[in-house]
Design a protein around this motif. Structure first.
Motif, PDB file in Angstrom:
ATOM      1  N   SER A 163       6.381   7.375   6.515  1.00 44.50           N
ATOM      2  CA  SER A 163       5.173   6.540   6.556  1.00 44.50           C
ATOM      3  C   SER A 163       4.168   7.045   5.535  1.00 44.50           C
ATOM      4  CB  SER A 163       4.544   6.563   7.953  1.00 44.50           C
ATOM      5  OG  SER A 163       5.431   6.053   8.924  1.00 44.50           O
ATOM      6  N   LEU A 164       3.819   6.218   4.578  1.00 43.42           N
ATOM      7  CA  LEU A 164       2.839   6.565   3.561  1.00 43.42           C
ATOM      8  C   LEU A 164       1.544   5.804   3.802  1.00 43.42           C
ATOM      9  CD1 LEU A 164       5.125   6.411   0.368  1.00 43.42           C
ATOM     10  CD2 LEU A 164       4.533   8.421   1.729  1.00 43.42           C
ATOM     11  N   GLY A 165       0.412   6.418   3.417  1.00 49.66           N
ATOM     12  CA  GLY A 165      -0.844   5.678   3.437  1.00 49.66           C
ATOM     13  C   GLY A 165      -1.650   5.825   4.704  1.00 49.66           C
TER      14      GLY A 165
ATOM     15  N   ALA B  27      -2.066   2.576  -7.711  1.00 49.97           N
ATOM     16  CA  ALA B  27      -0.839   2.685  -8.498  1.00 49.97           C
ATOM     17  C   ALA B  27      -0.055   3.930  -8.092  1.00 49.97           C
ATOM     18  CB  ALA B  27      -1.176   2.730  -9.983  1.00 49.97           C
ATOM     19  N   MET B  28      -0.761   5.002  -7.739  1.00 52.14           N
ATOM     20  CA  MET B  28      -0.094   6.212  -7.279  1.00 52.14           C
ATOM     21  C   MET B  28       0.673   5.964  -5.980  1.00 52.14           C
ATOM     22  SD  MET B  28       0.800   9.283  -7.678  1.00 52.14           S
ATOM     23  CE  MET B  28      -0.185   9.752  -9.122  1.00 52.14           C
ATOM     24  N   ALA B  29       0.104   5.124  -5.095  1.00 58.37           N
ATOM     25  CA  ALA B  29       0.800   4.787  -3.855  1.00 58.37           C
ATOM     26  C   ALA B  29       2.107   4.068  -4.161  1.00 58.37           C
ATOM     27  CB  ALA B  29      -0.094   3.925  -2.961  1.00 58.37           C
ATOM     28  N   ASP B  30       2.069   3.132  -5.110  1.00 56.57           N
ATOM     29  CA  ASP B  30       3.300   2.446  -5.526  1.00 56.57           C
ATOM     30  C   ASP B  30       4.332   3.450  -6.026  1.00 56.57           C
ATOM     31  OD1 ASP B  30       1.965   0.132  -4.936  1.00 56.57           O
ATOM     32  OD2 ASP B  30       1.946  -0.661  -6.976  1.00 56.57           O
ATOM     33  N   LYS B  31       3.861   4.400  -6.823  1.00 50.39           N
ATOM     34  CA  LYS B  31       4.756   5.418  -7.385  1.00 50.39           C
ATOM     35  C   LYS B  31       5.392   6.248  -6.278  1.00 50.39           C
ATOM     36  CE  LYS B  31       4.805   9.313 -10.648  1.00 50.39           C
ATOM     37  NZ  LYS B  31       3.984  10.131 -11.581  1.00 50.39           N
TER      38      LYS B  31
ATOM     39  N   LEU C  45      11.131   3.094   5.019  1.00 51.61           N
ATOM     40  CA  LEU C  45       9.862   3.395   4.360  1.00 51.61           C
ATOM     41  C   LEU C  45       8.791   2.430   4.850  1.00 51.61           C
ATOM     42  CD1 LEU C  45       8.108   4.762   2.135  1.00 51.61           C
ATOM     43  CD2 LEU C  45       8.925   2.979   0.570  1.00 51.61           C
ATOM     44  N   VAL C  46       7.730   2.979   5.466  1.00 55.53           N
ATOM     45  CA  VAL C  46       6.538   2.194   5.800  1.00 55.53           C
ATOM     46  C   VAL C  46       5.606   2.385   4.615  1.00 55.53           C
ATOM     47  CG1 VAL C  46       4.724   1.760   7.477  1.00 55.53           C
ATOM     48  CG2 VAL C  46       6.918   2.698   8.237  1.00 55.53           C
ATOM     49  N   SER C  47       5.463   1.358   3.792  1.00 54.14           N
ATOM     50  CA  SER C  47       4.946   1.528   2.437  1.00 54.14           C
ATOM     51  C   SER C  47       3.468   1.204   2.301  1.00 54.14           C
ATOM     52  CB  SER C  47       5.754   0.651   1.475  1.00 54.14           C
ATOM     53  OG  SER C  47       5.542  -0.722   1.755  1.00 54.14           O
ATOM     54  N   CYS C  48       2.892   1.703   1.196  1.00 54.02           N
ATOM     55  CA  CYS C  48       1.474   1.542   0.873  1.00 54.02           C
ATOM     56  C   CYS C  48       1.344   1.075  -0.568  1.00 54.02           C
ATOM     57  CB  CYS C  48       0.770   2.888   1.066  1.00 54.02           C
ATOM     58  SG  CYS C  48      -0.981   2.911   0.584  1.00 54.02           S
ATOM     59  N   THR C  49       0.308   0.294  -0.855  1.00 54.52           N
ATOM     60  CA  THR C  49       0.083  -0.155  -2.234  1.00 54.52           C
ATOM     61  C   THR C  49      -1.387  -0.094  -2.613  1.00 54.52           C
ATOM     62  OG1 THR C  49       0.612  -1.909  -3.841  1.00 54.52           O
ATOM     63  CG2 THR C  49      -0.174  -2.615  -1.664  1.00 54.52           C
TER      64      THR C  49
ATOM     65  N   TRP D 133       3.508  -2.409   0.176  1.00 55.09           N
ATOM     66  CA  TRP D 133       4.255  -2.436  -1.085  1.00 55.09           C
ATOM     67  C   TRP D 133       5.449  -3.367  -0.960  1.00 55.09           C
ATOM     68  CZ3 TRP D 133       9.145   0.174  -2.090  1.00 55.09           C
ATOM     69  CH2 TRP D 133       9.503   0.203  -3.451  1.00 55.09           C
ATOM     70  N   ALA D 134       6.116  -3.324   0.195  1.00 50.82           N
ATOM     71  CA  ALA D 134       7.265  -4.205   0.428  1.00 50.82           C
ATOM     72  C   ALA D 134       6.854  -5.670   0.468  1.00 50.82           C
ATOM     73  CB  ALA D 134       7.956  -3.819   1.735  1.00 50.82           C
TER      74      ALA D 134
END
Length: 438
Positions: A14-16, A57-61, A50-54, A85-86
């Motif tokens: 989990s990000l973000g 730009a660093m979060a995307d990376k 992946l629980v994604s964050c956007t 991000w997804a």
């Protein structure tokens, strides 16, 4: 179909934000209930989620790095990506990264079944479930029985945002504001408390909108949560300044379990920059709000914040105003972010991009000021006794958080999840040191 998860090793990353942390916990509950084994590393896993964050730009990376790591360490794993991000990546990019399942926001409750189908060979090589979140009024069907990944329990009560700050992509990927049914919130918190977890953190994408897009106000929800047996600590995630009204402050002041910490994102101390950001308040209003919060909750209130450095057109004077307001507001923890242009937002096309070396210098200066502010706030606790909820234990030491959201490393024995009195003796870096009081 869910029996395809029995005995499968599932890794969740989990990000973000705290809402993402909650969603990761809820997915962990769903997988565990279906018989899967949760693992701490992607190495050798059957499924990677992946629980994604956007948000930047660093979060995307970081999202791409997490996917590539999972693929490198488990070549045969089924990789699923969900979240912000997804929500926006193309099918082509997902396929090129080796992602087999893509689930957008408001649909994460479908992910366990989709991953089970993929693991059982019952779905095509690529499956997705994404909707137009800007028009959706759906609530994502996720819930917790108990915290599996954290000592504290994050509880998401709100999703979406329609404020549309000029630099922010989140409204486009999180969608229209929706509020969770208060009965569902309380039922979940009752289950969490019954599992032995004493602390809940109420989270949302724009938490203050709970009262505007829901059947009861945020203040009323806090009153009901405070009455749940077994809940000893209540926290908020991030709360936008315009969500903090007198009714809420009065309620927080009267709730004995509410931890004296508020995270109120400032972003800039310049009225000009705040106007271009479309934040909806000026520096004087923010300063007045911080003082009002202390009037209600006490001078020991820890106010943390976010500061965005290098916004297009930000002058040296604008940046100096930010540093001045940081000091005037007497912040504790300050998160400093360099401006990250997000395509599709209004600020993407703003003129006056600040040179990278200038952004880096200002970020460094803001971080230095932030360190001084946190040390100044933390110093007031040296020589006092505070309650610490143990999160990690090792032999004759443990660490955890005070009610005011300061990390403490203490000498003494403790059980994970136990709340203990600690005498604070000194500051070390960004944490406090002390010893357990017998």
């Amino acid at each position: 179909m869910m029996n395809s998860l029995e005995g499968k090793k599932i890794w969740i990353c989990s990000l973000g934000c705290r809402s993402n942390q909650y969603e990761g916990e809820a997915l962990a509950n769903a997988f565990a209930d279906a018989g899967a084994e949760l693992v701490d590393s992607p190495e050798g896993c059957d499924g990677a989620v992946l629980v994604s964050c956007t948000v930047t730009a660093m979060a995307d990376k970081k999202c791409r790095q997490a996917v590539r790591r999972a693929r490198r360490l488990s070549r045969n794993a089924v990789i699923a990506a969900c979240g912000c991000w997804a929500q926006k990546i193309t099918r082509e990019e997902a396929a090129s990264l080796g992602i087999a399942v893509v689930v957008g926001n408001r649909r994460k409750g479908e992910l366990p079944g989709m991953l089970a189908a993929a693991l059982g060979g019952e779905s095509p090589s690529f499956a997705e479930d994404r909707i137009d979140v800007l028009r959706s009024r759906e609530w994502d069907d996720l819930s917790l029985t108990r915290p599996l990944l954290h000592t504290r329990a994050f509880v998401k009560i709100q999703d979406g945002c329609n404020h549309f700050c000029s630099y922010c992509a989140i409204p486009y990927v999180r969608g229209f504001p929706v509020s969770r049914d208060p009965g569902d919130v309380l039922a979940e918190i009752e289950r969490i408390a019954a599992s032995g977890c004493p602390e809940v953190v109420l989270t949302g994408v724009h938490l203050g909108l709970y009262g505007k897009y829901g059947s009861i106000s945020l203040a009323e929800l806090v009153r009901r949560v405070a009455s749940v047996e077994g809940v000893r600590r209540i926290r908020f995630g991030s709360l936008e300044p315009f969500g903090l009204d007198d009714e809420l402050l009065e309620t927080l002041a009267a709730a004995p379990g509410f931890c004296r910490h508020l995270h109120l994102p400032l972003q800039s101390g310049s009225g000009t920059v705040l106007g271009r950001m479309k934040r909806g308040y000026g520096p004087e209003e923010f300063l007045a709000l911080s003082e009002k919060a202390r009037n209600f909750l006490g001078d020991d209130l820890h106010i943390s914040t976010d500061v965005l450095v290098g916004f297009p057109g930000e002058s040296e004077g604008d940046f100096a105003d930010t540093l001045s307001l940081m000091k005037a507001c007497r912040f504790g923890k300050v998160h400093v972010f360099p401006f990250s242009p997000r395509e599709g937002t209004e600020a993407w096309s703003y003129p006056g991009r600040v040179p990278r070396d200038t952004v880096l210098r200002r970020s460094s200066e803001a971080l230095s000021a932030a360190d001084d502010l946190l040390a100044r706030y933390a110093l007031r606790w040296v020589g006092t006794d505070v309650a610490v909820l143990a999160e990690e234990t090792a032999g004759n030491s443990f660490q955890g958080l005070t009610p005011s959201f300061l990390r403490v490393v203490a000498k003494g024995r403790a059980e994970r999840g136990e709340e203990l009195p600690v005498r604070i003796t000194r500051i070390s870096g960004d944490s406090l040191r002390g010893r357990r009081i017998p």
